[in-house]
Scaffold this motif. Structure first.
Motif, mmCIF file in Angstrom:
data_model
loop_
_atom_site.group_PDB
_atom_site.id
_atom_site.type_symbol
_atom_site.label_atom_id
_atom_site.label_comp_id
_atom_site.label_asym_id
_atom_site.label_seq_id
_atom_site.Cartn_x
_atom_site.Cartn_y
_atom_site.Cartn_z
ATOM 1 N N ARG A 292 1.040 -1.207 -0.102
ATOM 2 C CA ARG A 292 0.272 0.006 0.132
ATOM 3 C C ARG A 292 0.645 1.298 -0.454
ATOM 4 O O ARG A 292 0.350 2.465 0.138
ATOM 5 C CB ARG A 292 -0.210 -0.389 0.675
ATOM 6 C CG ARG A 292 -1.520 -0.916 1.217
ATOM 7 C CD ARG A 292 -2.968 -0.991 0.005
ATOM 8 N NE ARG A 292 -3.874 -2.214 0.527
ATOM 9 C CZ ARG A 292 -4.449 -2.586 -0.542
ATOM 10 N NH1 ARG A 292 -4.785 -2.855 -1.620
ATOM 11 N NH2 ARG A 292 -5.419 -4.086 0.442
ATOM 12 N N GLU A 295 -0.750 3.846 -2.071
ATOM 13 C CA GLU A 295 -2.145 4.737 -1.649
ATOM 14 C C GLU A 295 -1.741 5.560 -0.434
ATOM 15 O O GLU A 295 -2.471 6.933 -0.185
ATOM 16 C CB GLU A 295 -3.012 3.039 -1.313
ATOM 17 C CG GLU A 295 -3.789 2.060 -2.416
ATOM 18 C CD GLU A 295 -2.152 1.019 -2.092
ATOM 19 O OE1 GLU A 295 -0.912 1.345 -2.171
ATOM 20 O OE2 GLU A 295 -2.991 0.705 -3.285
ATOM 21 N N ALA A 296 -1.214 4.988 0.044
ATOM 22 C CA ALA A 296 -0.083 5.530 1.149
ATOM 23 C C ALA A 296 0.212 6.989 0.606
ATOM 24 O O ALA A 296 -0.481 7.385 1.426
ATOM 25 C CB ALA A 296 0.674 5.106 2.478
ATOM 26 N N VAL A 319 -11.024 6.406 2.369
ATOM 27 C CA VAL A 319 -10.516 4.969 2.207
ATOM 28 C C VAL A 319 -11.466 3.644 1.952
ATOM 29 O O VAL A 319 -12.266 4.244 2.837
ATOM 30 C CB VAL A 319 -9.775 4.097 3.125
ATOM 31 C CG1 VAL A 319 -9.310 2.577 2.335
ATOM 32 C CG2 VAL A 319 -8.582 5.355 3.056
ATOM 33 N N SER A 325 -9.649 -5.668 3.629
ATOM 34 C CA SER A 325 -9.094 -5.009 3.397
ATOM 35 C C SER A 325 -7.425 -4.199 3.366
ATOM 36 O O SER A 325 -6.782 -3.705 2.482
ATOM 37 C CB SER A 325 -9.692 -4.450 1.950
ATOM 38 O OG SER A 325 -10.352 -3.442 2.021
ATOM 39 N N LYS A 327 -8.534 -1.447 5.313
ATOM 40 C CA LYS A 327 -8.616 0.579 5.689
ATOM 41 C C LYS A 327 -8.610 1.364 6.750
ATOM 42 O O LYS A 327 -8.039 2.014 6.562
ATOM 43 C CB LYS A 327 -9.925 0.504 5.369
ATOM 44 C CG LYS A 327 -10.980 -0.009 3.473
ATOM 45 C CD LYS A 327 -12.203 0.273 3.422
ATOM 46 C CE LYS A 327 -13.036 -0.693 4.892
ATOM 47 N NZ LYS A 327 -12.992 -2.131 4.649
ATOM 48 N N LEU A 330 -4.429 1.076 7.291
ATOM 49 C CA LEU A 330 -3.584 2.504 6.189
ATOM 50 C C LEU A 330 -3.904 3.413 6.178
ATOM 51 O O LEU A 330 -3.220 4.032 6.757
ATOM 52 C CB LEU A 330 -4.500 1.925 4.901
ATOM 53 C CG LEU A 330 -4.090 2.777 3.596
ATOM 54 C CD1 LEU A 330 -2.570 3.273 3.991
ATOM 55 C CD2 LEU A 330 -4.602 2.831 2.149
ATOM 56 N N LEU A 446 -9.364 0.122 -2.188
ATOM 57 C CA LEU A 446 -8.241 -0.764 -2.333
ATOM 58 C C LEU A 446 -8.563 -2.785 -2.310
ATOM 59 O O LEU A 446 -9.761 -2.408 -2.805
ATOM 60 C CB LEU A 446 -8.420 -1.100 -0.860
ATOM 61 C CG LEU A 446 -7.262 0.169 0.151
ATOM 62 C CD1 LEU A 446 -7.129 -0.394 1.758
ATOM 63 C CD2 LEU A 446 -6.327 0.742 -0.011
ATOM 64 N N LEU A 449 -3.536 -7.203 -2.243
ATOM 65 C CA LEU A 449 -2.538 -7.247 -2.527
ATOM 66 C C LEU A 449 -2.245 -8.188 -3.821
ATOM 67 O O LEU A 449 -2.968 -9.468 -3.724
ATOM 68 C CB LEU A 449 -1.980 -7.762 -0.977
ATOM 69 C CG LEU A 449 -2.410 -6.569 0.242
ATOM 70 C CD1 LEU A 449 -2.042 -7.181 1.142
ATOM 71 C CD2 LEU A 449 -1.398 -5.755 -0.161
ATOM 72 N N ASP A 453 3.729 -8.304 -2.698
ATOM 73 C CA ASP A 453 2.793 -7.968 -1.574
ATOM 74 C C ASP A 453 2.655 -8.995 -0.092
ATOM 75 O O ASP A 453 2.965 -8.546 1.035
ATOM 76 C CB ASP A 453 2.057 -6.838 -1.163
ATOM 77 C CG ASP A 453 2.431 -5.682 -2.390
ATOM 78 O OD1 ASP A 453 3.775 -5.311 -1.560
ATOM 79 O OD2 ASP A 453 2.252 -4.557 -2.246
#
Length: 619
Positions: A292, A295-296, A319, A325, A327, A330, A446, A449, A453
Motif C-alpha cells: 500500500r 496508496e499511502a 479509503v 482489505s 482500510k 492504512l 483498496l 494485494l 506484497d
C-alpha cells in the motif's frame, strides 16, 4: 565437536548438544544486555568466562529469535580478520553456552548459522522495549502519570552502559543504537514529568545530565524550561549561552529549533505552565504494515496539501474497499505519519459497534468531545441531542488545525455533524461505501494485494526465514488468501503461534474450501465474523439473495445471468447486485461488448456466500 579422526565438524541442522545436567536447576533464566552481558538463574549468576563467549551470547540475544549467520558471529568476534578455524571456534563457544544455559533455552543449528530460542527466559532488552513502547503510547495520549511510571520502569532495566564486556567489533556496531534508545526513553520520561509540573525536582537531574552530555540540545532545552518554571531565569540564560558556545566550538553550528524555542519562550515571558500536548486519539499502528505504499503516498498528499485560498473547504480523503482489505490499518498508518502536521492534534471516531451496526452520531460526538476536553460522562453528554452536540463540537474545533479520522462510515448521515469546518483541518474517512461527502477525486479504493506484497505481509507476521524456507507452500497460502490482508494477517498470526509446524501443513488446511474459512480465524481476528458483520448493513432482501448468488460462480457475470440462476426478475437481481457493489462485497467490472454491467466475486466472499444457509428468496 570432533569426529573419530579428530576433525571438527558442524552438527546437523536443528541438532543441539545435551546440556550440563546441573544447568537445569529450577528458576527462570534472566539475560542482561543493558549493562555487562550476564546470565542469572533464580538470582544466582551463571558463570560465563571470556569476552568471546559473552559476545556470542549477546549476538544471539540481539537477533531476537532469528537466524544469526556464522559470518555475522565471525564479524562480531574478530572483525575483518577471522582466524582459519573461526567456524570451529564458533561451534565451541555455542557448545559451551548450551551446557551452561541448560534446556530452558535452545540454541540450534539452522542453515548457515544458529538460532537462540529464549521465549521461556527474561531478557532485559525485550522488557525495556515493551515498557518504552507502552510509555510512549501513554505520553501521546496525555496519560502523563502512567507514562512517567512506565518510562521510569523501562530505564530501570539498564544496569550500566550496554554490552560492557563484549568485543570492540560488536560494541562499535550495537552500543550506539542501544544508547540512543535509552536517551530517547529518558527524554520522554522527562517530558512526562515536566507535563506533571515536576520541574523543580527535575532541575538537579537535568543539571547532571547536561554536564555529562553537553551537546545534547534536547536535554539542555528541557533544563532551560525547568529553570524557567522554577523562576531561575538567570541560570537558564547561562545554560543557553554555554550550549551555544559549545555547539559553535565543537561542531560549528548554531542551536537547533527545540533549544532556540525554549530560550525564546523564556525571553518573551511565555507561560511557565506545562504546554498542552496535541491530542492523539488514534488506534495503534498495525504491528505489520506492508504494501500500500502508493496508496499511502496519495492519501498523505491529499491530507497535507496547502489550502488554496479564502473559502477553501477542509482537505478530505476517503479509503474504500471490501471487508478485511486493510482500510483501518492504512488510515492509522497515514494518520500517525501525518500527525506532526496538525499541531492541535488528531481525533478518531469509530462509526460502527462490535456487531457491525452503525453507531449513532451523538454517541460518537460525545466521545470526541470528551477527548477534546469536555468534562462529564460521554454517555450523559450524548443525551443532549445531536444539534447541541454538533454546536459544541464545532465551537471546540473552531480555528484548530486538526486531523479528524472517521472509521467505517456507513452513510453521509453519520458524517455530516462530524465534518471539520476550518480549511486548515483535514478529514480522513474509511468506508465500504462511497459517501457523497467526500469528492470522488479524493477517494482511494483498496483492492487485493499482489503476490509480492502478500508474501511480504506473511514474512512480517510469521518471520522472513520461515516464509523463505517453504516457497511452494507459501505460494499456495497466498492463493488461498486471495490477496486479502485480513486473511493474510490471520494466516501469519497462526503460523507465528505454531513455530514448529510447517507452512505446508497450514496450507493443506486452507486447500479444502470446506475448512478454509474456519481456519482463517485467530484470537479476535475472524474472517467469517468480519464478512458476517458486513451483511448486517444490507437490506434484508439483498442479504437473503447473497447465498443464492454463489451458484453464479466467481464471474464476471451479468444481472441477466444472476436473475436466471436465482429465479429473480432481472431488475430485482440488478438491485441486489448494485447494493452489494456499494457495500464492497462485489466488484463491478468494465462494461461488456454489449454494454451490459458485469460483476465479479472475490474468492473468499464467494466462499462465504456458498457456505451461508439459504433462506427463501423474496418474490
Amino acid at each position: 565437536m570432533l569426529n573419530s579422526a579428530g576433525v571438527a565438524f558442524r552438527p546437523a541442522e536443528g541438532a543441539a548438544e545435551p546440556a550440563d545436567p546441573g544447568a537445569d536447576a529450577p528458576g527462570t533464566l534472566e539475560f542482561r544486555l543493558l549493562g555487562p552481558v550476564s546470565v542469572s538463574r533464580a538470582g544466582a549468576a551463571v558463570p560465563l568466562s571470556g569476552t568471546k563467549i559473552h559476545t556470542v551470547l549477546a549476538v544471539l540475544l540481539l537477533a531476537r529469535g532469528t537466524l544469526v549467520a556464522d559470518s555475522r558471529l565471525s564479524a562480531a568476534l574478530w572483525g575483518d580478520e577471522p582466524p582459519l578455524t573461526s567456524n570451529a571456534q564458533i561451534y565451541t563457544y555455542v557448545s559451551r553456552l548450551r551446557k551452561m544455559l541448560g534446556n530452558r533455552v535452545r540454541i540450534f543449528r539452522k542453515g548457515p548459522g544458529y538460532v537462540l530460542d529464549a521465549r521461556e527466559a527474561e531478557v532485559d532488552l525485550l522488557s525495556f522495549d515493551r515498557l518504552d513502547r507502552l510509555g510512549r503510547q501513554a505520553l501521546e495520549e496525555n496519560r502523563y502519570e502512567e507514562a512517567g511510571r512506565l518510562l521510569g520502569d523501562a530505564l530501570d532495566c539498564w544496569s550500566g552502559h550496554a554490552l560492557e564486556n563484549v568485543t570492540e567489533h560488536l560494541l562499535r556496531c550495537e552500543r550506539p543504537r542501544l544508547e540512543y534508545l535509552r536517551a530517547q526513553a529518558l527524554e520522554r520520561r522527562i517530558e512526562a514529568d515536566l507535563s506533571l509540573g515536576r520541574h523543580r525536582s527535575l532541575v538537579p537531574e537535568l543539571l547532571s545530565l547536561v554536564a555529562r552530555f553537553p551537546m545534547d540540545e534536547n536535554l539542555r532545552a528541557h533544563l532551560i524550561t525547568a529553570l524557567h518554571r522554577s523562576d531561575r531565569q538567570a541560570e537558564a540564560v547561562q545554560i543557553y549561552g554555554e550550549g551555544r558556545r559549545i555547539l559553535d566550538e565543537q561542531l560549528g553550528v548554531v542551536p537547533g529549533q527545540q533549544l532556540s524555542e525554549a530560550y525564546l519562550r523564556m525571553l518573551r515571558g511565555g507561560s511557565a505552565d506545562p504546554p498542552r500536548r496535541p491530542i492523539r486519539l488514534l488506534p495503534a499502528r498495525a504491528a505489520a504494515f506492508t504494501g500500500r505504499a502508493a496508496e499511502a503516498a496519495r492519501l498523505r498528499s491529499l491530507l497535507l496539501r496547502r489550502p488554496s485560498g479564502p473559502g477553501t473547504r477542509p482537505r478530505t480523503a476517503l479509503v474504500t474497499g471490501m471487508p478485511g482489505s486493510g482500510k483501518t490499518a492504512l488510515a492509522a498508518e497515514v494518520a500517525h505519519g501525518c500527525a506532526e502536521a496538525f499541531p492541535d492534534g488528531v481525533v478518531h471516531g469509530d462509526l460502527q459497534d462490535a456487531d457491525g451496526a452503525a453507531r449513532p452520531p451523538a454517541a460518537v460526538l460525545a466521545e470526541i468531545l470528551a477527548a477534546l476536553g469536555e468534562t462529564g460522562d460521554p454517555a450523559q453528554t450524548a443525551r443532549h441531542g445531536l444539534r447541541e452536540l454538533v454546536r459544541r463540537y464545532r465551537a471546540r474545533i473552531a480555528g484548530s488545525r486538526l486531523l479528524v479520522v472517521l472509521d467505517d462510515a456507513s452513510s453521509d448521515v453519520q458524517l455530516t455533524g462530524l465534518l471539520p469546518v476550518n480549511p486548515d483541518s483535514a478529514l480522513l474517512v474509511t468506508s465500504r461505501a462511497r459517501p457523497a461527502t467526500v469528492p470522488a477525486a479524493h477517494t482511494m479504493s483498496l483492492g487485493p494485494l499482489d503476490d509480492e506484497d502478500a508474501v511480504a505481509l506473511l514474512a512480517e507476521t510469521a518471520g522472513a526465514d520461515r516464509i523463505r524456507a517453504e516457497p511452494a507452500a507459501v505460494r499456495d497460502l497466498v492463493r488461498y488468501c486471495a490477496g486479502l490482508p485480513l486473511a493474510l494477517r490471520i494466516a501469519g498470526a497462526r503460523l507465528a503461534a505454531r513455530p514448529n509446524r510447517s507452512v505446508a501443513r497450514f496450507a493443506a488446511q486452507l486447500a479444502d474450501p470446506g475448512t478454509r474459512l474456519a481456519a482463517l480465524s485467530y484470537g479476535n481476528l475472524d474472517l467469517t465474523r468480519t464478512l458476517g458483520r458486513a451483511l448486517t448493513r444490507l437490506s434484508p432482501a439483498t442479504a437473503t439473495t447473497l447465498p443464492w448468488l454463489a451458484s453464479v460462480g466467481p464471474g464476471p457475470f451479468t444481472a441477466h445471468l444472476a436473475g436466471e440462476v436465482t429465479g429473480l426478475a432481472e431488475a430485482d437481481a440488478e438491485r441486489a447486485l448494485e447494493e452489494l457493489v456499494d457495500a464492497s462485497l462485489l466488484f463491478a467490472e468494465p462494461d461488456g461488448a454489449l454494454g451490459e454491467d458485469r460483476y465479479r466475486f472475490h474468492p473468499l466472499v464467494l466462499l462465504y456466500a456458498d457456505t451461508t444457509p439459504r433462506r427463501e428468496l423474496p418474490r
